[in-house]
Scaffold this motif. Structure first.
Motif, mmCIF file in Angstrom:
data_model
loop_
_atom_site.group_PDB
_atom_site.id
_atom_site.type_symbol
_atom_site.label_atom_id
_atom_site.label_comp_id
_atom_site.label_asym_id
_atom_site.label_seq_id
_atom_site.Cartn_x
_atom_site.Cartn_y
_atom_site.Cartn_z
ATOM 1 N N ASN A 105 0.824 -1.208 0.000
ATOM 2 C CA ASN A 105 0.000 0.000 0.000
ATOM 3 C C ASN A 105 0.857 1.256 0.000
ATOM 4 O O ASN A 105 0.516 2.251 -0.643
ATOM 5 N N GLY A 125 -5.442 -4.922 3.938
ATOM 6 C CA GLY A 125 -5.931 -4.214 5.122
ATOM 7 C C GLY A 125 -7.416 -4.345 5.355
ATOM 8 O O GLY A 125 -7.912 -3.988 6.431
ATOM 9 N N TYR A 126 -8.142 -4.853 4.373
ATOM 10 C CA TYR A 126 -9.592 -4.987 4.551
ATOM 11 C C TYR A 126 -9.890 -5.937 5.714
ATOM 12 O O TYR A 126 -9.280 -6.985 5.859
ATOM 13 N N ALA A 131 -8.209 -0.632 8.326
ATOM 14 C CA ALA A 131 -9.286 -0.168 7.444
ATOM 15 C C ALA A 131 -10.375 0.586 8.195
ATOM 16 O O ALA A 131 -11.323 1.078 7.574
ATOM 17 N N LYS A 134 -12.364 3.913 7.003
ATOM 18 C CA LYS A 134 -12.086 4.142 5.590
ATOM 19 C C LYS A 134 -13.206 3.559 4.726
ATOM 20 O O LYS A 134 -13.877 2.600 5.112
ATOM 21 N N THR A 136 -14.922 1.367 2.028
ATOM 22 C CA THR A 136 -14.664 0.052 1.443
ATOM 23 C C THR A 136 -15.655 -0.192 0.308
ATOM 24 O O THR A 136 -16.716 0.438 0.243
ATOM 25 N N TYR A 144 -12.417 -4.272 -1.050
ATOM 26 C CA TYR A 144 -11.290 -3.347 -1.177
ATOM 27 C C TYR A 144 -11.436 -2.181 -0.206
ATOM 28 O O TYR A 144 -12.547 -1.835 0.203
ATOM 29 N N VAL A 145 -10.300 -1.556 0.090
ATOM 30 C CA VAL A 145 -10.250 -0.369 0.937
ATOM 31 C C VAL A 145 -9.767 0.808 0.094
ATOM 32 O O VAL A 145 -8.818 0.659 -0.694
ATOM 33 N N GLU A 147 -7.729 3.998 -0.437
ATOM 34 C CA GLU A 147 -6.540 4.642 0.138
ATOM 35 C C GLU A 147 -6.160 5.839 -0.716
ATOM 36 O O GLU A 147 -6.216 5.787 -1.949
#
Length: 229
Positions: A105, A125-126, A131, A134, A136, A144-145, A147
């Motif tokens: 990341n 990180g999910y 996470a 954040k 998603t 997914y996250v 970023e």
């Protein structure tokens, strides 16, 4: 005449201001621009946010910058190693903040900044504390996250050879984060083992084009004068 070479490391970092965000290249000590870091310590800028893969090794380079009390926040992937005693002590005493970013990341977010992307979706990180808070999204059945890019006011990097236009080549694993950090900072400063004449670098081997570099300082004595000849 374009000439991005600077006569000394001290001159190269002279305009780094208090509160600056600085990317520092290196994977541990490999490719770490220790000469520029030493000049930054002598310069005295403080309250810095530092972006690096690690959080210092031993008591030199980035660790020395931390020990000098100049760092407010570290953004990194591996804050703890067997020789990260300086950061460990500061963090445990609440003297430095930490933003932990998985290594993939970290690279992707720096690349996003260099590429002008608004954000990236990553699966890393999910479902973990990284996470929390954040956005998603599920894409094609995978989570997914979101970023955001990581950019900086300055990037301090180390290359093997460079020319006065700022073109750079690296030596083996010392390349690591240098090329992407060079694209993601407002001002990129490179220390090189040797400053060579224009045309000496094979264009096929140039990794960082000079358009991404604002200053080059050579560790080889008298290199600046030689390149003006």
């Amino acid at each position: 005449m374009i000439d991005k070479s600077v006569t000394s490391p001290e001159d190269a970092v002279a305009d780094i201001h208090d509160g600056a965000t600085i990317m520092i290249g290196g994977f541990g000590p490999a490719g770490q621009p220790t000469t520029l870091i030493d000049a930054l310590i002598a310069h005295g800028a403080s309250n810095l946010t530092i972006i690096n893969n690690n959080a210092g090794n031993g008591e030199v380079g980035l660790a020395a910058l931390l020990k000098a009390g100049r760092v407010r926040k570290m953004i990194c992937s591996f804050p703890r190693q067997v020789d990260s005693q300086i950061f460990d002590d500061l963090y445990r005493r609440g003297k430095v903040e930490l933003e932990l970013v998985p290594q993939g990341n970290l690279a992707a977010r720096i690349q996003a900044a260099g590429s002008g992307l608004g954000a990236v979706f990553t699966p890393t990180g999910y479902g973990t504390p990284l996470a929390e808070g954040k956005e998603t999204r599920e894409i094609d059945g995978r989570h997914y996250v979101l970023e955001y890019p990581i950019k900086a006011d300055f990037a301090l990097i180390k290359a093997h050879h460079g020319d006065r236009w700022g073109n750079l080549v690296y030596r083996k694993a010392a390349r690591n984060f240098g090329p992407i950090m060079a694209t993601a900072a407002t001002t990129t400063i490179a220390e090189v083992s040797r400053l060579v004449a224009l045309g000496e670098l094979d264009p096929e081997n140039i990794i960082t084009p000079g358009i991404f570099v604002q200053r080059v300082v050579s560790l080889e004595p008298c290199a600046h004068a030689a390149q003006r000849a």
